[in-house]
Design a protein around this motif. Sequence first.
Motif, short mmCIF file in Angstrom:
data_model
loop_
_atom_site.label_atom_id
_atom_site.label_comp_id
_atom_site.label_asym_id
_atom_site.label_seq_id
_atom_site.Cartn_x
_atom_site.Cartn_y
_atom_site.Cartn_z
N TYR A 30 48.99 -2.06 0.14
CA TYR A 30 48.28 -2.16 1.40
C TYR A 30 47.79 -0.80 1.92
CZ TYR A 30 48.69 -7.10 2.47
OH TYR A 30 48.52 -8.47 2.47
N ASN A 80 42.84 -6.92 4.28
CA ASN A 80 43.77 -6.08 5.03
C ASN A 80 43.25 -5.73 6.42
OD1 ASN A 80 46.02 -4.49 5.56
ND2 ASN A 80 45.22 -2.69 4.50
N ASN A 89 50.18 -0.04 8.13
CA ASN A 89 50.10 -0.71 6.83
C ASN A 89 51.39 -1.44 6.49
OD1 ASN A 89 47.43 -0.13 5.82
ND2 ASN A 89 48.04 2.01 5.70
N ALA A 93 51.48 -5.26 5.55
CA ALA A 93 52.03 -5.66 4.25
C ALA A 93 53.05 -6.79 4.39
CB ALA A 93 52.67 -4.47 3.57
N ASN A 96 50.85 -10.11 6.17
CA ASN A 96 49.94 -10.80 5.23
C ASN A 96 48.99 -11.73 5.97
OD1 ASN A 96 53.00 -11.05 3.72
ND2 ASN A 96 51.46 -9.76 2.79
N ARG A 136 44.46 -6.25 -5.13
CA ARG A 136 43.85 -5.18 -4.32
C ARG A 136 43.41 -3.97 -5.17
NH1 ARG A 136 43.57 -4.34 0.98
NH2 ARG A 136 44.31 -2.20 0.82
#
Length: 435
Positions: A30, A80, A89, A93, A96, A136
Amino acid sequence: MKKVLKKLLPYSFVYIGVTIIFLALIVGTYMLPNTRIRGHVAESVALLKNEGLGYAPIFQSASATLDTHTDALILNIAMNKGMQEGESNIKKAVENSFYEDSSKAGVSSLENAISDNIINNHEYSRYWHGIQVLVRPLLLFFNYSEIRYILVIIIFALLGIVFSMIGKQLGTKYSIAFAITISLMFVTLIPASIQYSSIFLVLLVSMIAVMFLYKIKKENYVPLLFFVIGGVATFFDLLTYPLVTLGIPLTLAVVLENKKDKKLLEQILFIIKLGVLWAIGYGLWFFTKWVIASIILNKDAITLAINEILFRVNGTATKPVNRLDAIKDNVGYFFIPIAKNSLIAIGAILAVGLILYHKKLSKIKNIISLICIAVVPYVWYVTFAGHSTIHCWFTNKIQAMSVFAILCGIFYMIDVDKIGKYIKKLKYLKNQDEI
């Protein structure tokens, strides 16, 4: 008591270590820059819209339907965006989150989520979403169509390794059993879906790991491995067909153990032990994510997750559960007419081989344990009837472990040496006629 604690100690260390790895991977993922990722997600929308929900390429069967909705959701989460401006972050993470529009359709919501003015309005914290660790980084350089191509390369490279190892350690007949099994799973379509690929990748790596431990004579680590496999399945999967990561590697382990000619009770206890350890790993790391989400998001994620589980087990008043229908629906989706006819033809050939070239009847005890494995998916369907009914178009793939276990049992009872001797005899008689 000391002996029990001594045995539990390695599992405790592995649990802590793997949990740290899971967190580091998802948080690290992330932290990747979002601009390029969002650009490649935007490029992917047109293909997803063109295919639409219920897209079944090549085979035109409900059993071969791609999960376009969930793939769109995975890409939605991959952007994100977070649910608030300036979110860390770490929170993203664990949270979600994703954007969902009024239509609640995956592709439509993804298309609208591309807008810079939109932040997420839903979170999905009960899962680890470990597939983002793969998706990602790939989205930094590739769009959805290109990721599919990469998944084809990865999956079929791993399949090559699996077939090679099965052939060398167990024999060609077990490679044939696995080939038949994955054919019934529409293996050629699995790389076309990120959702399906995640657990299939876990399956292939798990099979390689099991066979590798037996190859290097370290099978005493197999119980610990199944504990970890359960956790890895939890990390990557969104409750598709996770049980195959237990059943198919377990079948391999049982066939490898059969070389030692163990007693039936020992075999049954071996299966129970590995099954329980997989289940503990699967459930424990699920619960761990709920605890982590509750702490970081400052909310009761555990109760929310348990309510979801109860729905998947019992359904609701508006979506009642019929456990017998759950089995019937999944059987119907997996064993479509062409699959049933193919298996009948294969079964007839194997029956002839079994009648003519069977091993000693005393060896039959070795396949009882495999039959036990084959029954497990139907216990799963009865237990998680709500989920198995709603999502039977992909939960049906769990039955692949039943097919593999039964085929391995039949192949085990066929004496290849007898067939070899018969072929040599035919060659000898042919040569004698030519003389």
